[in-house]
Motif scaffolding. Structure first.
Motif, PDB file in Angstrom:
ATOM      1  N   SER A  14       0.829  -1.198   0.000  1.00  0.00           N
ATOM      2  CA  SER A  14       0.000   0.000   0.000  1.00  0.00           C
ATOM      3  C   SER A  14       0.872   1.260   0.000  1.00  0.00           C
ATOM      4  N   PRO A  15       0.274   2.400  -0.388  1.00  0.00           N
ATOM      5  CA  PRO A  15       1.022   3.667  -0.288  1.00  0.00           C
ATOM      6  C   PRO A  15       1.517   3.936   1.133  1.00  0.00           C
ATOM      7  N   LEU A  16       0.705   3.609   2.142  1.00  0.00           N
ATOM      8  CA  LEU A  16       1.114   3.837   3.526  1.00  0.00           C
ATOM      9  C   LEU A  16       2.337   2.993   3.882  1.00  0.00           C
ATOM     10  N   LYS A  17       2.325   1.728   3.484  1.00  0.00           N
ATOM     11  CA  LYS A  17       3.469   0.846   3.755  1.00  0.00           C
ATOM     12  C   LYS A  17       4.712   1.349   3.020  1.00  0.00           C
ATOM     13  N   THR A  18       4.527   1.872   1.823  1.00  0.00           N
ATOM     14  CA  THR A  18       5.656   2.422   1.058  1.00  0.00           C
ATOM     15  C   THR A  18       6.280   3.580   1.825  1.00  0.00           C
ATOM     16  N   LEU A  19       5.434   4.453   2.370  1.00  0.00           N
ATOM     17  CA  LEU A  19       5.934   5.590   3.151  1.00  0.00           C
ATOM     18  C   LEU A  19       6.665   5.119   4.413  1.00  0.00           C
ATOM     19  N   GLU A  20       6.126   4.106   5.063  1.00  0.00           N
ATOM     20  CA  GLU A  20       6.780   3.555   6.254  1.00  0.00           C
ATOM     21  C   GLU A  20       8.165   3.013   5.913  1.00  0.00           C
ATOM     22  N   LEU A  21       8.261   2.293   4.805  1.00  0.00           N
ATOM     23  CA  LEU A  21       9.547   1.732   4.387  1.00  0.00           C
ATOM     24  C   LEU A  21      10.546   2.826   4.021  1.00  0.00           C
ATOM     25  N   ALA A  22      10.065   3.864   3.346  1.00  0.00           N
ATOM     26  CA  ALA A  22      10.942   4.981   2.984  1.00  0.00           C
ATOM     27  C   ALA A  22      11.497   5.628   4.249  1.00  0.00           C
ATOM     28  N   SER A  23      10.631   5.921   5.204  1.00  0.00           N
ATOM     29  CA  SER A  23      11.046   6.555   6.448  1.00  0.00           C
ATOM     30  C   SER A  23      12.030   5.670   7.211  1.00  0.00           C
ATOM     31  N   LYS A  24      11.718   4.397   7.300  1.00  0.00           N
ATOM     32  CA  LYS A  24      12.577   3.443   8.007  1.00  0.00           C
ATOM     33  C   LYS A  24      13.979   3.388   7.399  1.00  0.00           C
ATOM     34  N   ASN A  25      14.079   3.666   6.105  1.00  0.00           N
ATOM     35  CA  ASN A  25      15.366   3.610   5.414  1.00  0.00           C
ATOM     36  C   ASN A  25      15.996   4.986   5.192  1.00  0.00           C
ATOM     37  N   GLY A  26      15.528   5.981   5.948  1.00  0.00           N
ATOM     38  CA  GLY A  26      16.146   7.290   5.915  1.00  0.00           C
ATOM     39  C   GLY A  26      15.842   8.114   4.681  1.00  0.00           C
ATOM     40  N   LEU A  27      14.698   7.897   4.084  1.00  0.00           N
ATOM     41  CA  LEU A  27      14.311   8.654   2.893  1.00  0.00           C
ATOM     42  C   LEU A  27      13.175   9.600   3.229  1.00  0.00           C
ATOM     43  N   LEU A  28      13.218  10.790   2.661  1.00  0.00           N
ATOM     44  CA  LEU A  28      12.173  11.780   2.869  1.00  0.00           C
ATOM     45  C   LEU A  28      11.265  11.836   1.652  1.00  0.00           C
ATOM     46  N   LEU A  29       9.983  11.855   1.890  1.00  0.00           N
ATOM     47  CA  LEU A  29       9.013  11.911   0.803  1.00  0.00           C
ATOM     48  C   LEU A  29       8.986  13.298   0.177  1.00  0.00           C
ATOM     49  N   GLU A  30       9.155  13.343  -1.116  1.00  0.00           N
ATOM     50  CA  GLU A  30       9.026  14.583  -1.879  1.00  0.00           C
ATOM     51  C   GLU A  30       7.691  14.640  -2.606  1.00  0.00           C
ATOM     52  N   HIS A  31       7.241  13.473  -3.076  1.00  0.00           N
ATOM     53  CA  HIS A  31       6.049  13.433  -3.926  1.00  0.00           C
ATOM     54  C   HIS A  31       5.499  12.009  -3.914  1.00  0.00           C
TER      55      HIS A  31
END
Length: 104
Positions: A14-31
Protein backbone atom coordinates in the motif's frame (compact mmCIF):
# COMPACT_ATOMS: atom_id res chain seq x y z
CA UNK A 1 -3.67 -27.70 -7.72
CA UNK A 2 -0.60 -26.64 -9.66
CA UNK A 3 -0.63 -23.38 -7.67
CA UNK A 4 -0.14 -25.00 -4.25
CA UNK A 5 3.38 -23.58 -3.86
CA UNK A 6 2.65 -20.35 -5.74
CA UNK A 7 4.64 -17.26 -4.84
CA UNK A 8 4.32 -13.99 -6.68
CA UNK A 9 7.26 -12.20 -8.27
CA UNK A 10 5.67 -8.93 -7.19
CA UNK A 11 5.50 -7.17 -3.86
CA UNK A 12 2.19 -5.36 -3.82
CA UNK A 13 2.21 -2.89 -0.95
CA UNK A 14 0.00 0.00 0.00
CA UNK A 15 1.02 3.67 -0.29
CA UNK A 16 1.11 3.84 3.53
CA UNK A 17 3.47 0.85 3.76
CA UNK A 18 5.66 2.42 1.06
CA UNK A 19 5.93 5.59 3.15
CA UNK A 20 6.78 3.56 6.25
CA UNK A 21 9.55 1.73 4.39
CA UNK A 22 10.94 4.98 2.98
CA UNK A 23 11.05 6.56 6.45
CA UNK A 24 12.58 3.44 8.01
CA UNK A 25 15.37 3.61 5.41
CA UNK A 26 16.15 7.29 5.92
CA UNK A 27 14.31 8.65 2.89
CA UNK A 28 12.17 11.78 2.87
CA UNK A 29 9.01 11.91 0.80
CA UNK A 30 9.03 14.58 -1.88
CA UNK A 31 6.05 13.43 -3.93
CA UNK A 32 3.52 10.59 -3.99
CA UNK A 33 0.78 10.12 -6.55
CA UNK A 34 -1.51 7.32 -7.73
CA UNK A 35 -1.70 7.34 -11.51
CA UNK A 36 -4.47 5.65 -13.49
CA UNK A 37 -3.04 3.95 -16.56
CA UNK A 38 -4.93 2.70 -19.61
CA UNK A 39 -2.86 0.55 -21.92
CA UNK A 40 -4.43 -0.29 -25.28
CA UNK A 41 -3.61 -3.52 -27.08
CA UNK A 42 -4.48 -3.88 -30.75
CA UNK A 43 -5.82 -7.40 -30.36
CA UNK A 44 -6.55 -10.17 -27.89
CA UNK A 45 -3.35 -11.90 -29.09
CA UNK A 46 -1.26 -8.80 -28.35
CA UNK A 47 -2.81 -8.64 -24.87
CA UNK A 48 -2.12 -12.36 -24.34
CA UNK A 49 1.53 -11.92 -25.38
CA UNK A 50 1.93 -9.06 -22.92
CA UNK A 51 0.32 -10.95 -20.03
CA UNK A 52 2.41 -14.04 -20.77
CA UNK A 53 5.56 -11.96 -20.41
CA UNK A 54 5.01 -11.00 -16.77
CA UNK A 55 2.35 -13.18 -15.16
CA UNK A 56 4.12 -15.38 -12.59
CA UNK A 57 1.38 -18.04 -12.60
CA UNK A 58 2.40 -19.46 -15.95
CA UNK A 59 5.71 -20.86 -14.69
CA UNK A 60 3.72 -23.24 -12.46
CA UNK A 61 1.76 -24.68 -15.37
CA UNK A 62 2.79 -27.38 -17.79
CA UNK A 63 3.53 -25.66 -21.11
CA UNK A 64 0.59 -27.44 -22.77
CA UNK A 65 -1.85 -25.65 -20.40
CA UNK A 66 -0.41 -22.12 -20.52
CA UNK A 67 -2.28 -20.76 -23.57
CA UNK A 68 -5.64 -22.00 -22.27
CA UNK A 69 -4.88 -20.48 -18.87
CA UNK A 70 -4.02 -17.08 -20.39
CA UNK A 71 -7.20 -17.23 -22.52
CA UNK A 72 -9.24 -17.87 -19.36
CA UNK A 73 -7.55 -14.98 -17.53
CA UNK A 74 -8.40 -12.66 -20.42
CA UNK A 75 -12.02 -13.82 -20.57
CA UNK A 76 -12.42 -13.22 -16.83
CA UNK A 77 -10.79 -9.79 -17.15
CA UNK A 78 -13.17 -8.82 -19.98
CA UNK A 79 -16.18 -10.01 -17.95
CA UNK A 80 -15.16 -8.01 -14.89
CA UNK A 81 -14.06 -4.87 -16.71
CA UNK A 82 -16.94 -3.69 -18.88
CA UNK A 83 -15.64 -1.39 -21.58
CA UNK A 84 -12.25 -3.06 -21.80
CA UNK A 85 -13.06 -4.70 -25.17
CA UNK A 86 -13.39 -1.89 -27.67
CA UNK A 87 -13.97 -3.21 -31.18
CA UNK A 88 -11.37 -5.94 -30.79
CA UNK A 89 -8.86 -3.74 -28.98
CA UNK A 90 -8.28 -4.54 -25.34
CA UNK A 91 -7.91 -1.72 -22.83
CA UNK A 92 -6.01 -2.68 -19.69
CA UNK A 93 -6.79 -0.50 -16.68
CA UNK A 94 -4.21 -0.29 -13.93
CA UNK A 95 -2.87 1.99 -11.22
CA UNK A 96 0.75 2.91 -10.63
CA UNK A 97 2.20 4.45 -7.53
CA UNK A 98 4.65 7.24 -8.36
CA UNK A 99 6.99 8.15 -5.52
CA UNK A 100 9.83 10.63 -5.34
CA UNK A 101 12.04 10.42 -2.26
CA UNK A 102 15.20 12.16 -1.18
CA UNK A 103 17.99 10.73 0.91
CA UNK A 104 17.97 12.46 4.30
Amino acid sequence: SVFTDFTSDFNLISPLKTLELASKNGLLLEHIKIIKVNEIFGSKNAFADWISGWMPHTKYLPEALRDAFIDEVIERYLERRPGSNQNGKIVYFDYWLEILVEKS
